[in-house]
Design a protein around this motif. Structure first.
Motif, PDB file in Angstrom:
ATOM      1  N   ARG A  20     -11.645 -43.331   1.262  1.00  0.00           N
ATOM      2  CA  ARG A  20     -12.592 -44.393   1.592  1.00  0.00           C
ATOM      3  C   ARG A  20     -12.439 -45.539   0.594  1.00  0.00           C
ATOM      4  N   THR A  24      -9.514 -43.526  -5.276  1.00  0.00           N
ATOM      5  CA  THR A  24      -8.084 -43.303  -5.520  1.00  0.00           C
ATOM      6  C   THR A  24      -7.573 -42.099  -4.722  1.00  0.00           C
ATOM      7  N   PHE A  28     -11.781 -35.875  -7.747  1.00  0.00           N
ATOM      8  CA  PHE A  28     -12.503 -34.610  -7.874  1.00  0.00           C
ATOM      9  C   PHE A  28     -13.841 -34.794  -7.177  1.00  0.00           C
TER      10      PHE A  28
ATOM     11  N   ASP B  18     -15.950 -25.596 -14.273  1.00  0.00           N
ATOM     12  CA  ASP B  18     -14.847 -26.536 -14.075  1.00  0.00           C
ATOM     13  C   ASP B  18     -14.608 -27.345 -15.341  1.00  0.00           C
ATOM     14  N   LYS B  19     -14.018 -28.507 -15.175  1.00  0.00           N
ATOM     15  CA  LYS B  19     -13.721 -29.348 -16.331  1.00  0.00           C
ATOM     16  C   LYS B  19     -14.860 -30.335 -16.559  1.00  0.00           C
ATOM     17  N   PHE B  21     -15.308 -34.431 -17.136  1.00  0.00           N
ATOM     18  CA  PHE B  21     -14.566 -35.678 -16.888  1.00  0.00           C
ATOM     19  C   PHE B  21     -15.144 -36.757 -17.782  1.00  0.00           C
ATOM     20  N   ALA B  44     -23.733 -41.817  -1.642  1.00  0.00           N
ATOM     21  CA  ALA B  44     -22.391 -41.221  -1.529  1.00  0.00           C
ATOM     22  C   ALA B  44     -21.308 -42.292  -1.616  1.00  0.00           C
ATOM     23  N   THR B  45     -21.286 -43.011  -2.720  1.00  0.00           N
ATOM     24  CA  THR B  45     -20.214 -43.965  -2.988  1.00  0.00           C
ATOM     25  C   THR B  45     -19.637 -43.629  -4.359  1.00  0.00           C
ATOM     26  N   ASP B  46     -18.484 -44.201  -4.655  1.00  0.00           N
ATOM     27  CA  ASP B  46     -17.732 -43.735  -5.819  1.00  0.00           C
ATOM     28  C   ASP B  46     -17.804 -44.700  -6.998  1.00  0.00           C
ATOM     29  N   ARG B 112     -20.204 -30.397 -14.031  1.00  0.00           N
ATOM     30  CA  ARG B 112     -20.558 -29.738 -12.776  1.00  0.00           C
ATOM     31  C   ARG B 112     -21.425 -28.520 -13.062  1.00  0.00           C
ATOM     32  N   GLY B 117     -23.026 -26.427  -7.856  1.00  0.00           N
ATOM     33  CA  GLY B 117     -21.697 -27.047  -7.711  1.00  0.00           C
ATOM     34  C   GLY B 117     -21.715 -28.565  -7.710  1.00  0.00           C
ATOM     35  N   LYS B 118     -22.859 -29.160  -7.948  1.00  0.00           N
ATOM     36  CA  LYS B 118     -22.948 -30.625  -7.890  1.00  0.00           C
ATOM     37  C   LYS B 118     -22.532 -31.254  -9.217  1.00  0.00           C
ATOM     38  N   LEU B 119     -22.171 -32.541  -9.128  1.00  0.00           N
ATOM     39  CA  LEU B 119     -21.723 -33.294 -10.297  1.00  0.00           C
ATOM     40  C   LEU B 119     -22.888 -34.088 -10.874  1.00  0.00           C
ATOM     41  N   ALA B 175     -23.155 -38.165  -6.217  1.00  0.00           N
ATOM     42  CA  ALA B 175     -22.727 -37.735  -4.882  1.00  0.00           C
ATOM     43  C   ALA B 175     -21.378 -38.324  -4.485  1.00  0.00           C
ATOM     44  N   GLY B 176     -20.716 -39.010  -5.409  1.00  0.00           N
ATOM     45  CA  GLY B 176     -19.396 -39.575  -5.108  1.00  0.00           C
ATOM     46  C   GLY B 176     -18.297 -38.688  -5.646  1.00  0.00           C
ATOM     47  N   ALA B 177     -17.076 -39.231  -5.707  1.00  0.00           N
ATOM     48  CA  ALA B 177     -15.917 -38.501  -6.219  1.00  0.00           C
ATOM     49  C   ALA B 177     -15.478 -39.112  -7.545  1.00  0.00           C
ATOM     50  N   VAL B 178     -14.817 -38.298  -8.366  1.00  0.00           N
ATOM     51  CA  VAL B 178     -14.342 -38.759  -9.672  1.00  0.00           C
ATOM     52  C   VAL B 178     -12.902 -39.233  -9.531  1.00  0.00           C
ATOM     53  N   PRO B 179     -12.592 -40.501  -9.798  1.00  0.00           N
ATOM     54  CA  PRO B 179     -11.218 -40.998  -9.629  1.00  0.00           C
ATOM     55  C   PRO B 179     -10.281 -40.450 -10.705  1.00  0.00           C
TER      56      PRO B 179
END
Lengths: 61, 184
Positions: A20, A24, A28, B18-19, B21, B44-46, B112, B117-119, B175-179
């Motif tokens: 999206r 990237t 994760f 987990d790790k 970040f 839910a945006t990054d 996490r 399991g959430k960030l 709620a997003g992703a880790v680049p």
């Protein structure tokens, strides 16, 4: 003989999935952990599509 | 105020997994907004990094990572102080080089929780309680790396790394992703 212009045929190296906006290709997420879009299993891809992280690069994939 | 209830019969494991970040606050281009001003969870945006920047990954030994949140300050002016820590299991140049960079860099960290399991983010704050915007104005600071070789064969070597962050609130659910690859 002219080549088919069927747009369902993608170049061999074309990416199958696109992240999206502004995400990237390697990331994760809480749903699946570490994800690399260039080494993605189709079953995992479906989960990521459902969660909204990625989309198919072509509707016929 | 809201109800604070608990659902019986659900998983509720302690610890972080987990790790971890980590990124320098200066390397972040933009943070997501909260989904609603009243609750500490993002939309839910990054997180978007500046060009060529990304989050770095920090391995920690399982069951050594923890987050501890305590109230600090005087009556009518209390805040929340969060300490995130985890053990890196090997002494050596990789660890020494990393500590050298961590120790004086205002940072944003993501961990996490095992229970869901959430960030969660530290180093990003909601400064205005009525606004959904998040700020990098209060970063997390490296607190300590208690490193050692151990003495007995059964001892651990490596370092216990910790970061401290103080804000008006607890860490924010992300709620997003880790680049993990450099931003274009």
């Amino acid at each position: 003989m002219s080549k088919s212009k069927d747009d369902t045929i993608l170049p061999v190296n074309a990416p199958k999935y696109i992240p999206r906006k502004r995400l990237t290709r390697k990331f994760f997420c809480a749903e699946l952990g570490e994800v690399d879009l260039d080494k993605l299993h189709p079953a995992k891809a479906e989960k990521l599509i459902k969660a909204g992280y990625i989309a198919k690069s072509h509707p016929n994939l | 105020m809201n109800d604070l209830l608990f659902t019986q019969g659900k998983d509720n494991l302690a610890g972080i997994v987990d790790k971890i970040f980590i990124a320098a606050s200066d390397d972040i281009d933009s943070l997501p907004d909260l989904a609603a001003a009243e609750s500490l969870v993002t939309a839910a945006t990054d997180i978007v990094m500046k060009s060529t920047k990304k989050f770095q990954q920090l391995y920690i030994t399982d069951e050594t990572g923890s987050v501890t949140i305590t109230s600090v300050g005087e009556r009518d002016g209390k805040g929340r102080q969060t300490v995130l820590q985890g053990r890196y299991p090997a002494l050596g140049k990789e660890l020494a080089d990393a500590i050298r960079l961590y120790q004086n860099t205002p940072s944003v960290l993501i961990y996490r929780l095992a229970r869901n399991g959430k960030l969660y983010i530290i180093g990003a704050s909601q400064l205005d309680q009525s606004d959904v915007g998040l700020s990098l104005a209060i970063p997390a600071y490296f607190t300590n790396a208690e490193a050692g070789s151990g003495a007995l064969r059964s001892d651990q070597n490596g370092a216990l790394l910790s970061w401290t962050w103080t804000a008006a609130h607890d860490p924010i659910e992300y709620a997003g992703a880790v680049p993990l690859t450099p931003a274009p």
